[in-house]
Write a protein that holds these residues in place. Structure first.
Motif, PDB file in Angstrom:
ATOM      1  N   GLU A 120      -2.721 -15.775  -3.985  1.00  0.00           N
ATOM      2  CA  GLU A 120      -1.830 -14.616  -3.952  1.00  0.00           C
ATOM      3  C   GLU A 120      -2.600 -13.392  -3.490  1.00  0.00           C
ATOM      4  N   PRO A 121      -1.918 -12.480  -2.803  1.00  0.00           N
ATOM      5  CA  PRO A 121      -2.612 -11.265  -2.337  1.00  0.00           C
ATOM      6  C   PRO A 121      -3.012 -10.368  -3.504  1.00  0.00           C
ATOM      7  N   GLY A 122      -4.091  -9.649  -3.301  1.00  0.00           N
ATOM      8  CA  GLY A 122      -4.559  -8.701  -4.301  1.00  0.00           C
ATOM      9  C   GLY A 122      -3.924  -7.342  -4.089  1.00  0.00           C
ATOM     10  N   ALA A 123      -4.334  -6.392  -4.891  1.00  0.00           N
ATOM     11  CA  ALA A 123      -3.767  -5.046  -4.835  1.00  0.00           C
ATOM     12  C   ALA A 123      -3.956  -4.404  -3.466  1.00  0.00           C
ATOM     13  N   ARG A 124      -5.143  -4.572  -2.881  1.00  0.00           N
ATOM     14  CA  ARG A 124      -5.412  -3.951  -1.577  1.00  0.00           C
ATOM     15  C   ARG A 124      -4.486  -4.519  -0.512  1.00  0.00           C
ATOM     16  N   GLU A 125      -4.338  -5.833  -0.495  1.00  0.00           N
ATOM     17  CA  GLU A 125      -3.477  -6.466   0.506  1.00  0.00           C
ATOM     18  C   GLU A 125      -2.012  -6.065   0.326  1.00  0.00           C
ATOM     19  N   LEU A 126      -1.577  -5.968  -0.915  1.00  0.00           N
ATOM     20  CA  LEU A 126      -0.194  -5.545  -1.174  1.00  0.00           C
ATOM     21  C   LEU A 126       0.051  -4.110  -0.733  1.00  0.00           C
ATOM     22  N   LEU A 127      -0.912  -3.237  -1.017  1.00  0.00           N
ATOM     23  CA  LEU A 127      -0.785  -1.844  -0.571  1.00  0.00           C
ATOM     24  C   LEU A 127      -0.776  -1.753   0.949  1.00  0.00           C
ATOM     25  N   GLU A 128      -1.618  -2.530   1.610  1.00  0.00           N
ATOM     26  CA  GLU A 128      -1.656  -2.513   3.075  1.00  0.00           C
ATOM     27  C   GLU A 128      -0.318  -2.942   3.667  1.00  0.00           C
ATOM     28  N   ALA A 129       0.265  -4.005   3.102  1.00  0.00           N
ATOM     29  CA  ALA A 129       1.559  -4.488   3.600  1.00  0.00           C
ATOM     30  C   ALA A 129       2.668  -3.477   3.342  1.00  0.00           C
ATOM     31  N   ALA A 130       2.662  -2.877   2.144  1.00  0.00           N
ATOM     32  CA  ALA A 130       3.689  -1.884   1.811  1.00  0.00           C
ATOM     33  C   ALA A 130       3.555  -0.652   2.700  1.00  0.00           C
ATOM     34  N   ARG A 131       2.327  -0.214   2.937  1.00  0.00           N
ATOM     35  CA  ARG A 131       2.110   0.958   3.789  1.00  0.00           C
ATOM     36  C   ARG A 131       2.561   0.680   5.221  1.00  0.00           C
ATOM     37  N   ALA A 132       2.230  -0.503   5.724  1.00  0.00           N
ATOM     38  CA  ALA A 132       2.633  -0.859   7.084  1.00  0.00           C
ATOM     39  C   ALA A 132       4.159  -0.874   7.210  1.00  0.00           C
ATOM     40  N   ALA A 133       4.845  -1.426   6.216  1.00  0.00           N
ATOM     41  CA  ALA A 133       6.312  -1.446   6.247  1.00  0.00           C
ATOM     42  C   ALA A 133       6.872  -0.025   6.201  1.00  0.00           C
ATOM     43  N   LEU A 134       6.289   0.802   5.349  1.00  0.00           N
ATOM     44  CA  LEU A 134       6.748   2.198   5.243  1.00  0.00           C
ATOM     45  C   LEU A 134       6.575   2.935   6.566  1.00  0.00           C
ATOM     46  N   VAL A 135       5.384   2.833   7.150  1.00  0.00           N
ATOM     47  CA  VAL A 135       5.083   3.567   8.381  1.00  0.00           C
ATOM     48  C   VAL A 135       5.859   3.017   9.579  1.00  0.00           C
ATOM     49  N   ASN A 136       5.948   1.701   9.692  1.00  0.00           N
ATOM     50  CA  ASN A 136       6.535   1.094  10.889  1.00  0.00           C
ATOM     51  C   ASN A 136       8.043   0.888  10.827  1.00  0.00           C
ATOM     52  N   GLU A 137       8.588   0.723   9.610  1.00  0.00           N
ATOM     53  CA  GLU A 137      10.000   0.383   9.510  1.00  0.00           C
ATOM     54  C   GLU A 137      10.857   1.452   8.834  1.00  0.00           C
ATOM     55  N   VAL A 138      10.313   2.117   7.823  1.00  0.00           N
ATOM     56  CA  VAL A 138      11.132   3.050   7.042  1.00  0.00           C
ATOM     57  C   VAL A 138      11.078   4.476   7.597  1.00  0.00           C
ATOM     58  N   ILE A 139       9.885   4.986   7.796  1.00  0.00           N
ATOM     59  CA  ILE A 139       9.741   6.380   8.237  1.00  0.00           C
ATOM     60  C   ILE A 139      10.479   6.669   9.539  1.00  0.00           C
ATOM     61  N   PRO A 140      10.433   5.783  10.532  1.00  0.00           N
ATOM     62  CA  PRO A 140      11.163   6.083  11.767  1.00  0.00           C
ATOM     63  C   PRO A 140      12.673   6.243  11.570  1.00  0.00           C
ATOM     64  N   LEU A 141      13.215   5.670  10.502  1.00  0.00           N
ATOM     65  CA  LEU A 141      14.660   5.746  10.248  1.00  0.00           C
ATOM     66  C   LEU A 141      15.060   6.956   9.398  1.00  0.00           C
ATOM     67  N   LEU A 142      14.089   7.632   8.832  1.00  0.00           N
ATOM     68  CA  LEU A 142      14.390   8.768   7.954  1.00  0.00           C
ATOM     69  C   LEU A 142      14.769  10.014   8.749  1.00  0.00           C
ATOM     70  N   PRO A 143      15.617  10.852   8.143  1.00  0.00           N
ATOM     71  CA  PRO A 143      15.887  12.144   8.765  1.00  0.00           C
ATOM     72  C   PRO A 143      14.595  12.972   8.773  1.00  0.00           C
ATOM     73  N   ALA A 144      14.473  13.868   9.703  1.00  0.00           N
ATOM     74  CA  ALA A 144      13.257  14.666   9.881  1.00  0.00           C
ATOM     75  C   ALA A 144      12.836  15.373   8.596  1.00  0.00           C
ATOM     76  N   ASP A 145      13.789  15.859   7.816  1.00  0.00           N
ATOM     77  CA  ASP A 145      13.434  16.605   6.605  1.00  0.00           C
ATOM     78  C   ASP A 145      12.910  15.715   5.477  1.00  0.00           C
ATOM     79  N   LYS A 146      12.982  14.404   5.616  1.00  0.00           N
ATOM     80  CA  LYS A 146      12.486  13.471   4.597  1.00  0.00           C
ATOM     81  C   LYS A 146      11.178  12.791   5.019  1.00  0.00           C
ATOM     82  N   ARG A 147      10.784  12.942   6.260  1.00  0.00           N
ATOM     83  CA  ARG A 147       9.599  12.240   6.762  1.00  0.00           C
ATOM     84  C   ARG A 147       8.302  12.735   6.143  1.00  0.00           C
ATOM     85  N   TYR A 148       8.204  14.021   5.883  1.00  0.00           N
ATOM     86  CA  TYR A 148       6.961  14.579   5.334  1.00  0.00           C
ATOM     87  C   TYR A 148       6.599  13.909   4.013  1.00  0.00           C
ATOM     88  N   ALA A 149       7.571  13.782   3.117  1.00  0.00           N
ATOM     89  CA  ALA A 149       7.318  13.153   1.812  1.00  0.00           C
ATOM     90  C   ALA A 149       6.903  11.693   1.988  1.00  0.00           C
TER      91      ALA A 149
END
Length: 78
Positions: A4-33
């Motif tokens: 099973e992945p460790g904490a570092r691997e889980l954080l890396e996967a979550a960060r990649a999903a956030l940056v590549n999939e979620v942030i581009p879909l957010l309205p401009a005023d929510k991207r900073y957070a």
């Protein structure tokens, strides 16, 4: 054997999903957070990698000085 992945691997996967999939879909005023959260995750990933790096560095320094490697956490608990 299941590995099973460790904490570092889980954080890396979550960060990649956030940056590549979620942030581009957010309205401009929510991207900073969301970018702040992604940055905090990157810092956490780096910090999770530090203990092994520090232990290796202590071992190399001890070898260079001809001294046994010490464990500062174990010494602090004595």
């Amino acid at each position: 054997m299941k590995v099973e992945p460790g904490a570092r691997e889980l954080l890396e996967a979550a960060r990649a999903a956030l940056v590549n999939e979620v942030i581009p879909l957010l309205p401009a005023d929510k991207r900073y957070a969301a970018l702040m959260a992604a940055n905090a995750m990157a810092i956490s990933i780096r910090e999770l990698s530090l203990p092994a790096t520090e232990a290796g560095e202590r071992g190399r320094l001890a070898a260079l000085l001809g001294q046994p490697a010490s464990d500062p956490i174990a010494e602090a608990n004595r």
